[in-house]
Design an enzyme around this catalytic site. Structure first.
Site, PDB file in Angstrom:
ATOM      1  N   CYS A   2     -22.143 -16.868  -2.279  1.00  0.00           N
ATOM      2  CA  CYS A   2     -20.851 -17.560  -2.638  1.00  0.00           C
ATOM      3  C   CYS A   2     -19.993 -17.622  -1.648  1.00  0.00           C
ATOM      4  CB  CYS A   2     -20.101 -16.919  -3.591  1.00  0.00           C
ATOM      5  SG  CYS A   2     -21.168 -16.684  -5.366  1.00  0.00           S
ATOM      6  N   ARG A  27     -21.955 -22.717   1.062  1.00  0.00           N
ATOM      7  CA  ARG A  27     -22.296 -21.292   0.503  1.00  0.00           C
ATOM      8  C   ARG A  27     -22.659 -21.334  -1.039  1.00  0.00           C
ATOM      9  NH1 ARG A  27     -21.618 -17.553   4.132  1.00  0.00           N
ATOM     10  NH2 ARG A  27     -21.560 -15.929   2.469  1.00  0.00           N
ATOM     11  N   TRP A  76     -22.125 -19.751  -5.832  1.00  0.00           N
ATOM     12  CA  TRP A  76     -23.588 -19.888  -6.096  1.00  0.00           C
ATOM     13  C   TRP A  76     -24.175 -18.766  -7.101  1.00  0.00           C
ATOM     14  CZ3 TRP A  76     -27.251 -23.300  -4.554  1.00  0.00           C
ATOM     15  CH2 TRP A  76     -28.528 -23.034  -4.923  1.00  0.00           C
ATOM     16  N   ASN A 112     -18.448 -11.764  -3.507  1.00  0.00           N
ATOM     17  CA  ASN A 112     -19.797 -12.664  -3.032  1.00  0.00           C
ATOM     18  C   ASN A 112     -20.667 -11.287  -2.849  1.00  0.00           C
ATOM     19  OD1 ASN A 112     -21.757 -14.016  -1.662  1.00  0.00           O
ATOM     20  ND2 ASN A 112     -20.786 -13.653   0.382  1.00  0.00           N
ATOM     21  N   GLY A 113     -21.882 -11.629  -3.535  1.00  0.00           N
ATOM     22  CA  GLY A 113     -23.069 -10.603  -3.117  1.00  0.00           C
ATOM     23  C   GLY A 113     -23.792 -10.526  -4.458  1.00  0.00           C
ATOM     24  N   GLU A 494     -48.802 -24.679   4.417  1.00  0.00           N
ATOM     25  CA  GLU A 494     -47.306 -24.666   4.661  1.00  0.00           C
ATOM     26  C   GLU A 494     -46.878 -24.821   6.116  1.00  0.00           C
ATOM     27  OE1 GLU A 494     -43.126 -24.284   3.916  1.00  0.00           O
ATOM     28  OE2 GLU A 494     -45.060 -25.360   2.885  1.00  0.00           O
ATOM     29  N   LYS A 498     -44.804 -28.027   7.166  1.00  0.00           N
ATOM     30  CA  LYS A 498     -43.470 -27.764   7.958  1.00  0.00           C
ATOM     31  C   LYS A 498     -43.529 -28.586   9.282  1.00  0.00           C
ATOM     32  CE  LYS A 498     -40.761 -26.073   5.570  1.00  0.00           C
ATOM     33  NZ  LYS A 498     -41.414 -26.298   4.623  1.00  0.00           N
ATOM     34  N   GLU A 501     -43.053 -32.449   8.374  1.00  0.00           N
ATOM     35  CA  GLU A 501     -41.748 -32.943   7.811  1.00  0.00           C
ATOM     36  C   GLU A 501     -40.795 -32.931   8.687  1.00  0.00           C
ATOM     37  OE1 GLU A 501     -40.048 -30.748   4.206  1.00  0.00           O
ATOM     38  OE2 GLU A 501     -41.292 -29.111   4.921  1.00  0.00           O
ATOM     39  N   HIS A 517     -67.921 -30.382   8.172  1.00  0.00           N
ATOM     40  CA  HIS A 517     -68.516 -31.136   7.234  1.00  0.00           C
ATOM     41  C   HIS A 517     -67.958 -32.790   7.452  1.00  0.00           C
ATOM     42  CE1 HIS A 517     -70.472 -27.875   5.307  1.00  0.00           C
ATOM     43  NE2 HIS A 517     -69.578 -27.260   5.182  1.00  0.00           N
ATOM     44  N   LYS A 616     -33.766 -33.258  -0.119  1.00  0.00           N
ATOM     45  CA  LYS A 616     -33.966 -31.737  -0.520  1.00  0.00           C
ATOM     46  C   LYS A 616     -34.666 -31.404  -1.828  1.00  0.00           C
ATOM     47  CE  LYS A 616     -33.487 -27.463   0.109  1.00  0.00           C
ATOM     48  NZ  LYS A 616     -34.602 -26.763   1.107  1.00  0.00           N
TER      49      LYS A 616
HETATM   50  C1  AGP Z   1     -40.393 -28.475   1.509  1.00  0.00           C
HETATM   51  O1  AGP Z   1     -39.871 -28.080   2.721  1.00  0.00           O
HETATM   52  C2  AGP Z   1     -40.016 -29.907   1.131  1.00  0.00           C
HETATM   53  N1  AGP Z   1     -38.530 -29.959   0.909  1.00  0.00           N
HETATM   54  C3  AGP Z   1     -40.544 -30.213  -0.251  1.00  0.00           C
HETATM   55  O2  AGP Z   1     -41.929 -30.100  -0.183  1.00  0.00           O
HETATM   56  C4  AGP Z   1     -40.247 -29.387  -1.630  1.00  0.00           C
HETATM   57  O3  AGP Z   1     -41.057 -28.138  -1.337  1.00  0.00           O
HETATM   58  C5  AGP Z   1     -40.734 -30.168  -2.592  1.00  0.00           C
HETATM   59  O4  AGP Z   1     -40.032 -31.146  -2.846  1.00  0.00           O
HETATM   60  C6  AGP Z   1     -40.593 -29.206  -4.040  1.00  0.00           C
HETATM   61  O5  AGP Z   1     -39.177 -28.954  -4.225  1.00  0.00           O
HETATM   62  P1  AGP Z   1     -38.723 -27.755  -5.332  1.00  0.00           P
HETATM   63  O6  AGP Z   1     -39.245 -26.336  -4.602  1.00  0.00           O
HETATM   64  O7  AGP Z   1     -37.270 -27.843  -5.109  1.00  0.00           O
HETATM   65  O8  AGP Z   1     -39.225 -28.114  -6.321  1.00  0.00           O
END
Ligand code: AGP
Length: 621
Positions: A2, A27, A76, A112-113, A494, A498, A501, A517, A616
């Protein structure tokens, strides 16, 4: 995580508190509140759910709240959903409804914590006649200060010190005592807090952005220390109540980078917040050396589970892919991992002995939410692993395990991903324990090994320059392959996402044994192949697949655990990470891959935090 602020001086406090909170809204932003005191009149509490602007509207930009001494908070949620009752400030008295309005009680405060032993403290206070109007850990700690203040007829600092001795967890607390108008008392352990003095006035905040406008000279209060703050004056005290000196620090950052804590981007800041996110998440899951999921799912229910289906999207799905290996290997329970966008349209077969686990940082991802509703409509047991309290998936799932990563601003997830992994490892350990798949020695050994992860991530971050150097060499890369076997393959997924992305480099994660293959036809001079080699029994296999790529002109980067030094003989560049239990290697191996993608994106001058075409939280199908 927070944001808290405080002010005492000559000027009207509320407008200053609102402006400072605005700088801390990154935050937390699910509710906010202020308590302002006009001279020795009673303090006035005003709270509002939702964005900070709702509080600003409710107080007419703060002008509706008279007084030159006040505290503020932007939330938060970690304990109790984002409601009026749970919003801060909280009071020590047996207040009705949300404790808004004039404060009759002794103490009002913001925090906050995370107070880890708040349930035990609440039981103690209930036995001493206290009542509770919210679900927060904060109300408990403020009432505990009041308890000592009244019971021992001592001053604020002594009452706070007694609270600190009795409380486990992290806190940055600001308190106003009815008996001490114009003064603010603070206490700190692990959560950030700074204090600034300028022109006879005093400012308190969780972070620099909030007070940079007023002063660049700040005091960093230490752990388990308290302070008494008056207009233009601050006195610091240690746990014995002795006054101590703290030298001010000069801040050189500009306002924009201050929000990022001096980091260039939120992503690299959040990569560095992973140790704390993992520590906080472990802190919420482990009690007395054991995983405690009793608030989420009973041992009887866990024992009856015959299979697990993990459903998610993107990076959360990648957490599921790792969890599949860990749960099956540790607990012997079969696991399916499903893409939510596919799962929601599949003909689901009701299975009372199956548990559907939905993983989501935002808790609002449309496909995952729809998959949840689909599973529930078929009478399937659901458990969600979510980072945002009060989000749709958290509210609609039958059970929820919360990750404690705090708000994640960068689109590319890092700290929330790591916190999700920890939750899934905890679930695997509990499943294995209740099914007798692990002896109690093995179980305790694994639980303590899990608690070494934060410090090991810190050691990897200390070595980040090597990865930065390597990334600079490869900023012109066009194609990359991440290859591995078993759990390493799940890590590759992953690492590759990254890379795609934020650096816009075409990258594929591949089960190393699959390459020959077909896909190996794409391997040619200059292609970068990143081999993940953390699973001892599979290293030789993956190395031979990497060598096959080398033979076709690929450049090889290896990532492996300390001690596997022979690997560098057949690699062009090798990154070593600290050793841990093979099940948990993914928690460490992902960090250099996050850094590689980050530094490549930076070297290409791209918008790291807001990559093109991405959001996001994907709330549309
Ligand atoms: C990951 O870096 C991306 N932002 C995206 O793949 C994300 O993981 C996906 O949209 C799922 O989001 P969520 O975890 O909020 O459900």
């Amino acid at each position: 995580m927070c944001g808290i602020v405080g002010f005492t001086g000559e000027h009207e406090a509320a407008p200053i508190l609102l402006e400072s909170l605005e700088k801390l809204e990154y935050r937390g932003y699910d509710s906010a509140g202020m308590a302002v005191r006009n001279g020795d009149k009673l303090a006035e509490v005003v709270k509002a759910t939702g964005k900070l602007r709702n509080l600003a509207e409710k107080t007419d930009g703060g002008h509706a709240l008279a007084g030159c001494c006040g505290i503020g908070h932007t939330r938060w949620a970690t304990h109790g959903e984002p409601t009026q009752e749970n919003a801060h400030p909280h009071v020590s008295g047996n207040a009705k409804k949300s404790a808004s309005g004039p404060v009759e009680s002794n103490v009002v405060g913001v925090h906050n914590g995370i107070i880890e032993n708040y349930e035990e403290l609440r039981d103690k206070l209930l036995k001493n006649g206290y009542q509770f109007y919210s679900q927060t850990d904060t109300e408990v700690v403020i009432k505990l200060v009041d308890y000592y203040y009244k019971k021992y007829k001592i001053g604020p600092i002594d009452a706070i010190n007694r609270m600190m001795v009795r409380t486990h967890g992290s806190y940055a607390l600001e308190l106003m005592f009815k008996d001490y108008p114009g003064e603010i008392y603070v206490a700190r352990k692990d959560s950030p807090m700074i204090i600034g003095i300028a022109d006879g006035e005093s400012y308190i905040a969780s972070d620099v952005p909030a007070i940079l406008k007023y002063t660049r000279s700040v005091y960093y209060i230490g752990n388990l220390q308290a302070a008494r703050i008056l207009p233009g004056e601050v006195h610091f005290f240690d746990l014995n109540g002795d006054e101590i000196e703290i030298a001010p620090t000069e801040i050189t950052w500009d306002a924009k980078s201050a929000e990022k804590g001096g980091f260039e981007h939120f992503m690299i800041k959040e990569i560095h917040e992973q140790p704390q996110a993992v520590r906080d998440t472990l802190g919420s899951l482990i009690k007395e050396g054991r995983i405690d999921l009793s608030e989420v799912i009973s041992e009887e229910e866990l024992e009856k589970i015959k299979s697990v289906t993990i459903v998610a999207c993107g990076s959360s799905w990648h957490v599921g892919m790792q969890a599949q290996y860990v749960i099956e290997d540790m607990a012997g329970v079969p696991v399916r991992v499903e893409l939510a966008s596919e799962y929601r349209y599949r003909k689901l077969l009701p299975d009372p002995e199956s548990l559907v686990v939905l993983i989501s940082q935002s808790g609002e991802t449309a496909d995952t939410l729809a998959a949840l509703r689909e599973a529930k409509s078929k009478g399937l047991k659901t458990l969600a692993v979510v980072n945002v309290l009060g989000s749709s998936i958290a509210r609609e799932a039958d059970r929820v395990i919360y990750t404690k990563a705090g708000p994640e601003i960068a689109v590319a997830t890092t700290k929330a991903y790591s916190a999700q992994l920890i939750c899934m490892h905890a679930l695997a350990l509990e499943l294995a324990r209740v099914k007798g798949a692990l002896s109690s020695e093995e179980y305790s050994k694994l639980v303590s090994e899990l608690q070494t992860i934060p410090e090991k991530i810190e050691r990897i971050l200390e070595e980040k320059n090597r990865v930065q150097w390597f990334a600079a060499k490869y900023s012109n890369a066009h194609d990359m392959f991440f290859i591995g076997r078993g759990l390493d393959y799940a890590i590759c997924l992953e690492g590759s996402l990254k890379m795609k992305e934020i650096s816009y480099i075409h990258s594929e994660a591949y089960a190393a044994g699959e390459l020959k293959h077909g896909t190996i036809s794409l391997v040619e001079n200059g292609i970068l192949v990143v081999g993940i080699l953390t699973q001892k029994e599979l290293i030789e296999k993956t190395l031979s697949n990497m060598t096959e790529c080398k033979a076709r002109g690929a450049y090889l980067m290896s990532l492996t655990a300390d001690g596997n030094y022979s690997i560098e003989d057949s690699s062009d560049f090798t990154v070593y990470i600290p050793k841990t239990d093979p099940h948990f290697m993914g928690c460490l191996a992902i960090v250099p891959l996050q850094l590689l993608a980050y530094y490549l994106s930076v070297s290409k001058g791209l918008d790291v935090d807001k990559p093109r075409n991405l959001a996001k939280s994907v709330t549309v199908e």
